[in-house]
Enzyme design. Structure first.
Site, PDB file in Angstrom:
ATOM      1  N   GLU A 127      53.105 -40.000  71.694  1.00 61.07           N
ATOM      2  CA  GLU A 127      54.151 -40.938  71.290  1.00 61.07           C
ATOM      3  C   GLU A 127      54.779 -40.571  69.945  1.00 61.07           C
ATOM      4  O   GLU A 127      55.975 -40.780  69.731  1.00 61.07           O
ATOM      5  CB  GLU A 127      53.579 -42.364  71.225  1.00 61.07           C
ATOM      6  CG  GLU A 127      53.297 -42.991  72.585  1.00 61.07           C
ATOM      7  CD  GLU A 127      51.913 -42.668  73.104  1.00 61.07           C
ATOM      8  OE1 GLU A 127      51.477 -43.336  74.067  1.00 61.07           O
ATOM      9  OE2 GLU A 127      51.260 -41.740  72.568  1.00 61.07           O
ATOM     10  N   ASP A 187      46.154 -44.091  76.462  1.00 60.77           N
ATOM     11  CA  ASP A 187      45.978 -45.549  76.477  1.00 60.77           C
ATOM     12  C   ASP A 187      45.099 -45.972  77.648  1.00 60.77           C
ATOM     13  O   ASP A 187      44.240 -46.845  77.508  1.00 60.77           O
ATOM     14  CB  ASP A 187      47.342 -46.239  76.596  1.00 60.77           C
ATOM     15  CG  ASP A 187      48.262 -45.984  75.416  1.00 60.77           C
ATOM     16  OD1 ASP A 187      48.116 -46.664  74.390  1.00 60.77           O
ATOM     17  OD2 ASP A 187      49.132 -45.104  75.526  1.00 60.77           O
ATOM     18  N   GLY A 203      50.762 -42.218  77.432  1.00 65.85           N
ATOM     19  CA  GLY A 203      50.204 -43.410  78.069  1.00 65.85           C
ATOM     20  C   GLY A 203      48.884 -43.173  78.769  1.00 65.85           C
ATOM     21  O   GLY A 203      48.099 -44.109  78.957  1.00 65.85           O
ATOM     22  N   ILE A 250      53.842 -42.064  80.418  1.00 70.05           N
ATOM     23  CA  ILE A 250      54.928 -42.882  80.948  1.00 70.05           C
ATOM     24  C   ILE A 250      56.084 -41.999  81.420  1.00 70.05           C
ATOM     25  O   ILE A 250      56.428 -40.992  80.794  1.00 70.05           O
ATOM     26  CB  ILE A 250      55.414 -43.900  79.888  1.00 70.05           C
ATOM     27  CG1 ILE A 250      56.351 -44.942  80.529  1.00 70.05           C
ATOM     28  CG2 ILE A 250      56.060 -43.199  78.721  1.00 70.05           C
ATOM     29  CD1 ILE A 250      56.622 -46.135  79.628  1.00 70.05           C
ATOM     30  N   ASP A 256      51.830 -47.969  71.882  1.00 71.83           N
ATOM     31  CA  ASP A 256      51.836 -49.439  71.894  1.00 71.83           C
ATOM     32  C   ASP A 256      51.145 -50.061  73.103  1.00 71.83           C
ATOM     33  O   ASP A 256      51.313 -51.246  73.376  1.00 71.83           O
ATOM     34  CB  ASP A 256      53.278 -49.956  71.808  1.00 71.83           C
ATOM     35  CG  ASP A 256      54.186 -49.444  72.922  1.00 71.83           C
ATOM     36  OD1 ASP A 256      53.682 -48.794  73.860  1.00 71.83           O
ATOM     37  OD2 ASP A 256      55.406 -49.691  72.855  1.00 71.83           O
TER      38      ASP A 256
END
Length: 270
Positions: free
Chosen positions: A144, A124, A121, A66, A152
């Protein structure tokens, strides 16, 4: 083909090649990325001529995760009321999750081709893909934890199904880096390639093999694998019996059998 701000999308025959296209920023996932991922994978899902998708990164990296400017902007949007802040944050997290749910829930197989940084991210994202392939210098990290937060957007929910609970906990708690060869040993990636060129060539060859199969059979197989991941064996067996009660009546089955008997490749309709 539609032009995107953070992604570059090309259709090569039956293969959709989706590139994260911010090489100057290590392909960090900015605001546009999250919206465009939903749009692109809705297109992949709905376009019959696309049978498989490949995700890669432009430049020297897959993705650095991110874009931190998004986090800074979110912090600047906070108000005095804790309840309203909490609701706003929750809604934003769900919006980001939708980008990778679109990959997971896409009816077509999605393959990740990973080189350079794949952190935060980006983990993810690849966890939502069907298969992952990498270069030896690919750098994986659940970053993270070093940012003072829990991942998340899907890592903690999907990664245990790929590498096991214990190893996922080690990587999530420590944030340590894993490189290509170890990633293959863990089962995070299926295969390691010498360099980026060999990676893309190899992944596109695998994608072409998938695209040559019955699209109904491929989509049914993905649906069953996804369903079985989240349900009991008994539920999965019941679902495949109901599914195939319809799908075994497809013309694809007849074409596949005839092709096998004649030792010629079958040509399946989209």
């Amino acid at each position: 083909m539609h032009q995107y701000q953070s992604l570059k999308v090309e259709q090569q025959g039956a293969i959709a090649h989706v590139m994260i296209n911010r090489p100057a920023k290590a392909n960090a996932m900015d605001e546009a990325f999250w919206t465009e991922m939903v749009q692109v994978f809705d297109w992949v899902d709905q376009t019959d001529s696309v049978r498989v998708a490949v995700i890669s990164g432009a430049g020297n990296n897959f993705s650095a995760g991110i874009d931190l400017t998004m986090l800074a902007q979110a912090a600047g949007d906070m108000v005095q009321d804790v309840g309203r802040n909490a609701e706003r944050i929750r809604r934003n997290i769900l919006r980001l999750q939708a980008a990778f749910n679109a990959v997971d829930e896409c009816r077509k197989p999605v393959i990740a081709a990973i080189h350079g940084y794949c952190i935060g991210g980006a983990i993810d994202l690849i966890a939502a893909c069907d298969m992952r392939y990498a270069t030896g210098d690919a750098h994986f990290s659940i970053k993270e934890i070093d940012m003072g937060m829990a991942a998340d957007v899907g890592t903690l929910q999907r990664l245990p199904h790929l590498i096991g609970d214990g190893m996922m906990r080690e990587l999530a708690y420590t944030g340590r880096a894993v490189y290509g060869d170890e990633a293959a040993q863990l089962g995070l990636v299926n295969r390691v390639y010498a360099d980026h060129g060999a990676l893309i060539e190899g992944v596109m060859d695998i994608a072409a093999q998938i695209a040559a199969k019955s699209p109904l059979a491929i989509r049914g197989t993905k649906e069953m694998i996804r369903y079985s991941r989240d349900h009991s064996v008994a539920d999965g067996l019941n679902y495949i019996a109901t599914w195939n009660a319809a799908m075994l009546q497809s013309e694809d089955l007849k074409l596949a059998v005839a092709a096998h008997m004649s030792r010629k490749p079958a040509e399946f309709a989209d």
